[in-house]
Design a protein around this motif. Structure first.
Motif, PDB file in Angstrom:
ATOM      1  N   VAL A 118      -0.715   1.518  -8.744  1.00 22.88           N
ATOM      2  CA  VAL A 118      -1.444   2.532  -7.960  1.00 22.88           C
ATOM      3  C   VAL A 118      -2.407   3.286  -8.858  1.00 22.88           C
ATOM      4  O   VAL A 118      -3.346   3.920  -8.374  1.00 22.88           O
ATOM      5  N   PHE A 119      -2.215   3.203 -10.149  1.00 21.76           N
ATOM      6  CA  PHE A 119      -3.160   3.756 -11.119  1.00 21.76           C
ATOM      7  C   PHE A 119      -4.573   3.215 -10.872  1.00 21.76           C
ATOM      8  O   PHE A 119      -5.559   3.920 -11.054  1.00 21.76           O
ATOM      9  N   ASN A 120      -4.673   1.952 -10.438  1.00 23.87           N
ATOM     10  CA  ASN A 120      -5.972   1.321 -10.182  1.00 23.87           C
ATOM     11  C   ASN A 120      -6.544   1.664  -8.807  1.00 23.87           C
ATOM     12  O   ASN A 120      -7.693   1.337  -8.526  1.00 23.87           O
ATOM     13  N   ASP A 121      -5.766   2.301  -7.945  1.00 22.43           N
ATOM     14  CA  ASP A 121      -6.199   2.641  -6.588  1.00 22.43           C
ATOM     15  C   ASP A 121      -6.883   4.003  -6.601  1.00 22.43           C
ATOM     16  O   ASP A 121      -6.328   5.010  -6.178  1.00 22.43           O
ATOM     17  N   LYS A 122      -8.098   4.028  -7.082  1.00 17.68           N
ATOM     18  CA  LYS A 122      -8.846   5.294  -7.238  1.00 17.68           C
ATOM     19  C   LYS A 122      -9.252   5.899  -5.896  1.00 17.68           C
ATOM     20  O   LYS A 122      -9.500   7.092  -5.807  1.00 17.68           O
ATOM     21  N   ASN A 123      -9.342   5.085  -4.840  1.00 14.67           N
ATOM     22  CA  ASN A 123      -9.757   5.583  -3.523  1.00 14.67           C
ATOM     23  C   ASN A 123      -8.595   6.069  -2.669  1.00 14.67           C
ATOM     24  O   ASN A 123      -8.804   6.569  -1.568  1.00 14.67           O
TER      25      ASN A 123
END
Length: 183
Positions: A118-123
């Motif tokens: 979820v670290f990569n889920d900036k949106n």
């Protein structure tokens, strides 16, 4: 395995580790051979004698492909997706998302799914769903997840995991996924 497939499994491990350090979150990483299933990973982790809960993770979507959830549960737990969808109030149920959606939304592919992605889920497109037992006070010393690669397992305390999730803008949705068994 093709080089392109390996690249998908390295969805920002270095950036993740820097973020954890910046947040004051202490972890320990255990290297092991590259694995693509929980079953393949378990013999390696059993030899290490890790203390705590080991996860399996599913990346699912709704019927219309508008919403995505990353589900984390015990490695040996059967997950009834219909029951989970009902508990989450998702009409029409959930289905496994395809690998393209995984890479687009959380930056990792099959065999590397981890709640840490979820670290990569900036949106904020992905909702994080966690088995309630993982976060019960005093139940587990550590939780164990892939750190964006399937050649290592990372140990993090339950409270630091919650702090991590919140710091990424992903308040964990905590539900009991353990289904009762009847004789």
């Amino acid at each position: 395995m093709a080089a392109a497939e390996r690249k998908v499994c390295h969805g920002g491990q270095a950036e993740l580790m820097l973020f954890l350090a910046k947040e004051g979150i202490t972890t320990k990483t255990y290297d092991h051979p590259e694995v693509f299933t929980v079953e393949a990973m378990m013999p390696h982790l059993e030899k290490m004698g890790l203390d705590g809960a080991i996860s399996k993770n599913l990346f699912v979507r709704d019927k219309k492909k508008r919403c995505h959830w990353l589900i984390t549960a015990h490695h040996n737990q059967n997950i009834n997706l219909a029951s989970v969808a009902k508990k989450l109030g998702i009409s029409g149920g959930v289905r496994f998302a395809d690998e393209n959606a995984m890479v687009e939304k959380i930056g990792v592919g099959q065999g590397c799914v981890t709640p840490l992605a979820v670290f990569n889920d900036k949106n904020g497109d992905v909702k994080l769903v966690v088995e309630a037992d993982f976060l019960k006070e005093g139940k587990h010393k550590n939780l164990h997840f892939h750190p964006m690669v399937n050649s290592a397992t990372l140990a993090i305390t339950p409270s630091d995991f919650v702090n991590f999730a919140r710091a990424t803008g992903h308040e964990p949705i905590v539900i009991d996924m353990i289904e009762p068994t009847y004789c």
